[in-house]
Scaffold this active site. Structure first.
Site, mmCIF file in Angstrom:
data_model
loop_
_atom_site.group_PDB
_atom_site.id
_atom_site.type_symbol
_atom_site.label_atom_id
_atom_site.label_comp_id
_atom_site.label_asym_id
_atom_site.label_seq_id
_atom_site.Cartn_x
_atom_site.Cartn_y
_atom_site.Cartn_z
ATOM 1 N N GLU A 36 -29.153 188.062 52.313
ATOM 2 C CA GLU A 36 -27.688 188.226 52.279
ATOM 3 C C GLU A 36 -27.216 188.636 53.677
ATOM 4 O O GLU A 36 -27.919 189.391 54.364
ATOM 5 C CB GLU A 36 -27.365 189.359 51.286
ATOM 6 N N CYS B 36 -27.550 189.722 46.031
ATOM 7 C CA CYS B 36 -27.819 191.163 45.969
ATOM 8 C C CYS B 36 -27.404 191.838 44.663
ATOM 9 O O CYS B 36 -28.079 191.694 43.658
ATOM 10 C CB CYS B 36 -27.193 191.864 47.173
ATOM 11 N N ASN C 251 -29.304 193.232 50.699
ATOM 12 C CA ASN C 251 -29.361 194.385 51.606
ATOM 13 C C ASN C 251 -29.177 195.588 50.702
ATOM 14 O O ASN C 251 -28.046 195.898 50.307
ATOM 15 C CB ASN C 251 -28.198 194.381 52.609
ATOM 16 N N GLU D 293 -18.000 196.855 50.675
ATOM 17 C CA GLU D 293 -17.876 195.450 50.255
ATOM 18 C C GLU D 293 -16.544 195.197 49.548
ATOM 19 O O GLU D 293 -15.983 194.111 49.656
ATOM 20 C CB GLU D 293 -19.050 195.055 49.363
ATOM 21 N N ASN E 152 -18.352 187.186 50.596
ATOM 22 C CA ASN E 152 -19.779 187.387 50.862
ATOM 23 C C ASN E 152 -20.462 186.159 50.253
ATOM 24 O O ASN E 152 -20.545 186.026 49.030
ATOM 25 C CB ASN E 152 -20.246 188.696 50.200
ATOM 26 N N LYS F 190 -20.264 185.781 46.300
ATOM 27 C CA LYS F 190 -20.722 186.936 45.502
ATOM 28 C C LYS F 190 -19.642 187.444 44.554
ATOM 29 O O LYS F 190 -18.509 187.730 44.974
ATOM 30 C CB LYS F 190 -21.148 188.043 46.469
HETATM 31 N N1 CDT Z 1 -25.561 194.472 49.226
HETATM 32 C C1 CDT Z 1 -25.562 194.969 47.980
HETATM 33 O O1 CDT Z 1 -25.009 194.383 47.071
HETATM 34 N N2 CDT Z 1 -26.170 196.170 47.813
HETATM 35 C C2 CDT Z 1 -26.160 196.830 46.555
HETATM 36 C C3 CDT Z 1 -26.127 198.299 46.746
HETATM 37 C C4 CDT Z 1 -25.732 198.991 45.508
HETATM 38 S S1 CDT Z 1 -25.285 200.633 45.785
HETATM 39 C C5 CDT Z 1 -23.651 200.617 46.195
HETATM 40 C C6 CDT Z 1 -27.340 196.460 45.669
HETATM 41 O O2 CDT Z 1 -27.125 196.188 44.491
HETATM 42 O O3 CDT Z 1 -28.474 196.465 46.114
#
Ligand code: CDT
Length: 321
Positions: A52, A174, A199, A148, A112, A129
């Site tokens: 991502e 993600c 990420n 985000e 995204n 996303k």
């Molecule tokens: N990039 C991304 O979607 N990261 C989220 C972090 C969650 S905590 C706010 C994830 O689901 O890994």
């Protein structure tokens, strides 16, 4: 694996990325991606999953205006001059790929996004996303932000499935992986392989979640989702410490049995590969997860009618004690 007698093999690679720091240029990042694409091809892969927001640091951790973010981190076209070397290498080697990036549309909208690129380096699909985590306000007391919801709109393309390279492929990004609806929407379109980049910060800024749970939850959702939807999954992390902000690794390839068949061992650039047997998914879809035979959507109506949890429904008379 001895699950099936037939075999329809597909060379899948997942290209995990170590950190991309604020000071790293797009050109330097793309060079790393090209190196991993070449390694994947040398290991008989015909498709590579990249992370991502692969072209930059995970910028939603920084408070800034939308205009600043657009200027520095968003792509106005895909491919563009910086990313073209990756497309050129893909065409030369005959390797398709998934690539996540921050998309700025001609109308100025921000998503995204991930693109699906075929073996001739043609963009054949786009996913935006849907499940955006985090917040849109400044949290000055938090160790970092997760913006985000400030920088991106909720994706508006649904969860399509594409037939490319002779297989049915779906994409997500993600946080989407934590939501069962993501996988079911694509497995109901006969997806055989679902790919994603992520990420995932190692620390939760909202509560003191034990750090080990981040990797545990990542594993559990991928393994359960692969099994319950009879799909192969390829998941690519951007990980390690980006300018001091650590993110989990554990990029992996998961079989429709729920078994992890390949897993990254470190937190740097690393290619993992597997010759995946697509008929393994077909076997599960013919038996325990024969959707047409066993699903009862009329009993699950709440799933599409409600967003948040509400009151229990009135009980049908026969369900009362
Ligand atoms: N990039 C991304 O979607 N990261 C989220 C972090 C969650 S905590 C706010 C994830 O689901 O890994």
């Amino acid at each position: 694996m001895p699950h099936t007698s037939r075999a329809r093999k597909f060379g899948l690679a997942v290209a995990q990325m170590g950190p991309v720091h604020l000071a790293d240029s797009r050109q330097a990042v793309v060079k790393r991606l090209v190196e991993m694409l070449r390694e994947a091809a040398a290991r008989q892969a015909t498709f590579v999953v990249f992370p991502e927001l692969a072209l930059t640091t995970f910028f939603p951790r920084y408070w800034m205006t939308e205009e600043e973010a657009v200027e520095r981190y968003f792509e106005r076209a895909m491919p563009n001059a910086d990313v073209q070397p990756l497309f050129d290498a893909a065409r030369e080697l005959g390797v398709g790929f998934y690539l996540g990036y921050a998309e700025l549309t001609a109308e100025g909208r921000r998503f995204n996004t991930a693109v699906l690129v075929d073996r001739s380096a043609k963009v054949v699909g786009k996913y935006r996303k849907v499940h955006l985590p985090g917040h849109d306000d400044h949290k000055p007391d938090a160790p970092f932000q997760h913006l985000e919801k400030k920088f991106f709109e909720v994706g508006n393309l649904g969860f399509p499935v594409w037939n490319t390279q002779d297989i049915n492929v779906g994409m997500c990004i993600c946080n989407d992986r934590r939501w069962p609806e993501t996988w079911r929407a694509m497995s109901l379109q006969s997806a055989e392989l679902i790919v994603l980049g992520y990420n995932t910060p190692s620390w939760n800024i909202h509560w003191t979640e034990p750090v080990h749970l981040r990797t545990f939850h990542h594993e559990i959702v991928l393994q359960a989702s692969a099994y319950q939807n009879a799909v192969w999954i390829g998941a690519a992390a951007k990980c390690g410490s980006e300018d001091g902000f650590h993110m989990i690794g554990s990029s992996m390839i998961v079989a429709p049995s729920g078994e992890i068949v390949a897993r990254a061992s470190g937190e740097d650039d690393e290619v993992i590969t597997a010759q995946i047997d697509l008929d393994l998914g077909a076997t599960f879809r013919q038996h325990v997860f024969n959707f047409a035979k066993h699903r009862s959507p009329e009993q699950y109506r709440l799933i599409v009618e409600r967003t948040g949890a509400g009151e229990p429904l009135p009980l049908p008379p026969e369900a009362r004690g």
